[in-house]
Design an enzyme around this catalytic site. Structure first.
Site, short mmCIF file in Angstrom:
data_model
loop_
_atom_site.label_atom_id
_atom_site.label_comp_id
_atom_site.label_asym_id
_atom_site.label_seq_id
_atom_site.Cartn_x
_atom_site.Cartn_y
_atom_site.Cartn_z
N LYS A 49 0.84 -1.20 0.00
CA LYS A 49 0.00 0.00 0.00
C LYS A 49 0.88 1.25 0.00
O LYS A 49 2.07 1.17 0.33
CB LYS A 49 -0.91 -0.02 1.23
CG LYS A 49 -0.15 -0.03 2.54
CD LYS A 49 -1.03 -0.42 3.72
CE LYS A 49 -0.23 -0.39 5.00
NZ LYS A 49 -0.91 -1.08 6.10
N ARG A 159 -10.66 0.25 14.80
CA ARG A 159 -10.48 0.97 13.55
C ARG A 159 -11.44 0.30 12.59
O ARG A 159 -12.63 0.27 12.88
CB ARG A 159 -9.02 0.87 13.12
CG ARG A 159 -8.48 2.10 12.46
CD ARG A 159 -7.00 2.01 12.14
NE ARG A 159 -6.62 0.80 11.40
CZ ARG A 159 -5.42 0.57 10.92
NH1 ARG A 159 -4.47 1.45 11.08
NH2 ARG A 159 -5.14 -0.54 10.26
N TYR A 288 15.76 31.20 4.53
CA TYR A 288 14.60 31.95 5.04
C TYR A 288 14.76 32.27 6.52
O TYR A 288 15.17 31.41 7.31
CB TYR A 288 13.33 31.11 4.89
CG TYR A 288 12.77 31.04 3.49
CD1 TYR A 288 12.37 32.19 2.81
CD2 TYR A 288 12.61 29.81 2.87
CE1 TYR A 288 11.84 32.11 1.53
CE2 TYR A 288 12.07 29.71 1.59
CZ TYR A 288 11.70 30.87 0.93
OH TYR A 288 11.17 30.78 -0.33
#
Ligand code: PLP
Length: 397
Positions: A49, A159, A288
């Site tokens: 996955k 779940r 930055y």
């Protein structure tokens, strides 16, 4: 003629600067190590996955299906596990594919075509409600092929999955339809990464008791599978008919720490070349927000990856990279597309030198374990956030 961005990209091949090198050998070594834990005949469902945990599902599945390695036959695994229908459709259709995201009635109408082709391809679909069972039975009749089903039982993860007391009802419903075929039942552990976990033992006990209570409804050949990587290595009692390892395939120990006794080999190494070098006199600020200032004269190297590639911003002035074996600090803020590193410790560094951002040595200061620790996460997330601009390439063709 309308020129789309996609068409333009196809006509030119841009070199990619940043690469994720994937070792097929290391991966097959890991499969062999997993198999060595299992009784003969126990099947392996490789969890691929999320683009094979960020490693590139194409390459990973090609490796698992088409390569032989030191006595390991090809294909090296028996099934593939993905989260979504889209992920399943991107895979070569060589092995049974288990789609974990539960099919639910509320979206079946919207995804009818996708689900019908899933049935036609013979993918194994996860169901947890009677409504979804009924809907899938109807779609399967239209397709003219039995839909293969998996049922997850929620034994404590809270779940997805059907509550244990509902299993009997669900299985009875499935068996009422000729157009449905139950192929597997399973559960998922909440803390299998802990050795001797009492919670795993409790979940496993509940799973076995639930199955035993409905055994008359399980046809012979229905696979029972519950073990993720953690349980595969740490709770051998739970292997049953098939295991579902994910992270260990990619060479990461399920405990989240390198383990010399379990020689899993990380399969991925992430590199990028030094794109430019700037001389920075003492007092020069970098990046930055001027968050880092050179305390001495030094040279700053620019690398063409940033937080959009998965090198997270909280590694600003905190991350480490390697030039050869020499660790170098990331200095200043991580930008979207770039980071800057201090080259003081490698006076000979040149533009074009390859820098390692993520190492395949488990004991490296930039291993997935170390990067996870530095950025406050787990190796799973380190891998899955590596973005699509980083090209996945095979070490062994
Ligand atoms: C992702 C997943 C696995 C694999 O877990 P690892 O910890 O990576 O081995 C196994 N089973 C299910 C249901 C999963 O979602």
């Amino acid at each position: 003629m309308r020129i789309t961005a996609h068409a333009a990209a196809e006509t030119q091949s841009f070199p990619t600067l940043s690469k994720l090198h994937i070792s097929r050998e290391a991966m097959l070594h890991n499969v062999r190590l997993i198999r060595s834990q299992l009784p003969l005949g126990t099947k392996v469902c490789a969890m691929v996955k999320a683009d094979a945990y960020g490693h590139g599902a194409d390459l990973v599945v090609d490796t698992l299906c088409n390569f032989e390695f030191e006595g390991l036959p090809s294909p090296a695994v028996d099934q593939l596990g993905v989260a979504t229908l889209d992920e399943a459709s991107a895979l070569p259709q060589m092995l049974p594919i288990l789609v974990l995201r539960p099919i639910e009635s509320f979206y079946i109408a919207e995804q009818r075509e996708a689900i019908e082709s899933a049935i036609a391809f013979g993918w194994i679909l996860n169901v947890q409600t009677v409504g979804a069972v009924d809907d899938l039975a109807k779609l399967a009749m239209r397709v003219g092929r039995a839909a293969k089903l998996h049922v997850m039982i929620d034994t404590g993860m809270t779940r997805e999955g059907c509550p244990p007391e509902m299993l009997s009802v669900l299985l009875t419903r499935i068996s009422a339809y000729q157009s449905l075929q139950l192929v597997s039942v399973g559960t998922h552990f909440a803390s299998a990464d802990e050795p001797e976990s009492a919670f795993v033992a409790g979940q496993f006990g509940r799973f076995v008791a639930t199955i035993d209570g409905t055994i008359d409804k399980l046809a012979p050949g229905v696979l029972r599978h519950v073990s993720n990587s953690g349980a595969t290595f740490l709770a051998p009692r739970t292997h049953l008919d098939m295991v579902r390892p994910g992270i260990s395939l990619y060479g990461i120990d399920p405990t989240g720490q390198p383990n010399r006794n379990r020689a899993l080999r990380p399969i991925a190494k992430w590199t990028a070349p030094i794109l430019a070098i700037q001389n920075c006199p003492r007092g020069t600020s970098v990046g930055y927000g001027q968050t880092w200032t050179a305390q001495r004269d030094t040279r700053i190297g620019l690398l063409p990856i940033g937080y959009a590639d998965g090198y997270v911003r909280n590694l600003s002035s905190k991350g480490i990279v390697l030039h050869g074996k020499t660790p170098l600090p990331v200095v200043g803020r991580v930008s979207m597309d770039q980071i800057t590193i201090d080259l003081e410790n490698v006076p000979g560094a040149q533009v074009g030198d390859e820098i390692t951002l993520l190492d395949n040595d488990p004991l490296s200061p930039v291993s997935a374990y170390a990067l996870a620790q530095m950025s406050g996460t787990i190796p799973y997330e380190v891998f899955t956030r590596i973005g699509p601009r980083v090209k996945r390439v095979a070490v062994e063709q």
